[in-house]
Scaffold this motif. Sequence first.
Motif, PDB file in Angstrom:
ATOM      1  N   ALA A 172      -1.521 -22.954   5.699  1.00 56.67           N
ATOM      2  CA  ALA A 172      -1.731 -23.650   6.259  1.00 56.67           C
ATOM      3  C   ALA A 172      -3.292 -24.098   6.056  1.00 56.67           C
ATOM      4  N   THR A 173      -4.180 -23.321   6.516  1.00 54.60           N
ATOM      5  CA  THR A 173      -5.741 -24.417   6.735  1.00 54.60           C
ATOM      6  C   THR A 173      -5.775 -24.807   4.851  1.00 54.60           C
ATOM      7  N   VAL A 174      -5.278 -24.138   4.020  1.00 57.36           N
ATOM      8  CA  VAL A 174      -6.066 -25.164   2.754  1.00 57.36           C
ATOM      9  C   VAL A 174      -5.051 -26.148   2.451  1.00 57.36           C
ATOM     10  N   ALA A 175      -3.970 -26.142   2.712  1.00 57.69           N
ATOM     11  CA  ALA A 175      -3.599 -27.127   2.113  1.00 57.69           C
ATOM     12  C   ALA A 175      -4.290 -28.228   2.897  1.00 57.69           C
ATOM     13  N   ASN A 176      -4.379 -28.442   4.389  1.00 57.36           N
ATOM     14  CA  ASN A 176      -5.415 -29.282   5.290  1.00 57.36           C
ATOM     15  C   ASN A 176      -6.294 -29.752   5.200  1.00 57.36           C
ATOM     16  N   THR A 177      -7.249 -28.367   4.514  1.00 54.57           N
ATOM     17  CA  THR A 177      -8.682 -28.646   4.163  1.00 54.57           C
ATOM     18  C   THR A 177      -8.193 -29.480   2.219  1.00 54.57           C
ATOM     19  N   LEU A 178      -7.407 -29.247   1.609  1.00 57.58           N
ATOM     20  CA  LEU A 178      -7.392 -29.994   0.082  1.00 57.58           C
ATOM     21  C   LEU A 178      -6.786 -31.595   0.776  1.00 57.58           C
ATOM     22  N   GLY A 179      -6.352 -31.405   1.900  1.00 59.30           N
ATOM     23  CA  GLY A 179      -5.778 -32.846   1.898  1.00 59.30           C
ATOM     24  C   GLY A 179      -6.854 -34.100   2.193  1.00 59.30           C
ATOM     25  N   ARG A 180      -8.056 -33.182   3.197  1.00 56.87           N
ATOM     26  CA  ARG A 180      -9.348 -33.509   3.581  1.00 56.87           C
ATOM     27  C   ARG A 180     -10.006 -33.580   1.757  1.00 56.87           C
TER      28      ARG A 180
END
Length: 151
Positions: free
Chosen positions: A56-64
């Motif tokens: 989930a952390t990776v997904a959020n960061t990838l979105g940014r």
Amino acid sequence: MTLPAAEEQARRFARVRLAHRTEMQEDYVELIADLIADGGEARAADLAERLGVTPATVANTLGRLKRDGLIEMRPYRSIFLTAEGAGMAARSKERHGVVVRFLGVLGVPDEIAETDAEGLEHHLSGETLEAMRRFADERDRGISPNGTGAT
């Protein structure tokens, strides 16, 4: 504290805040570039594993990162760096290498130098990095820091 001193202090703190904001971006794009170079692709699961964070952390960061124009990605596909992301990754890798090399010249063991460089590389000015590079180059050529031939 005089006004110019306060302004100078504010400028220094602003620089540190900017470094903190870009630190995560730089770590991610550098790792994405490494994964692509090593295995031909970068996947979110690989990033989570290597960074020791949740998917989930990776997904959020990838979105940014996508929003900021540093990566391209589509569902169920690999992650790709944009030209801007690739440039950031190359600069970050270069900065990391300078710091590791400098620490090695000082006698810091490789593993510790690698770990320490992870934080330092994001916060050093271009002038400091260039001084570190010159120092390491001089030591490699057998020139002492005071300009003599003895090291």
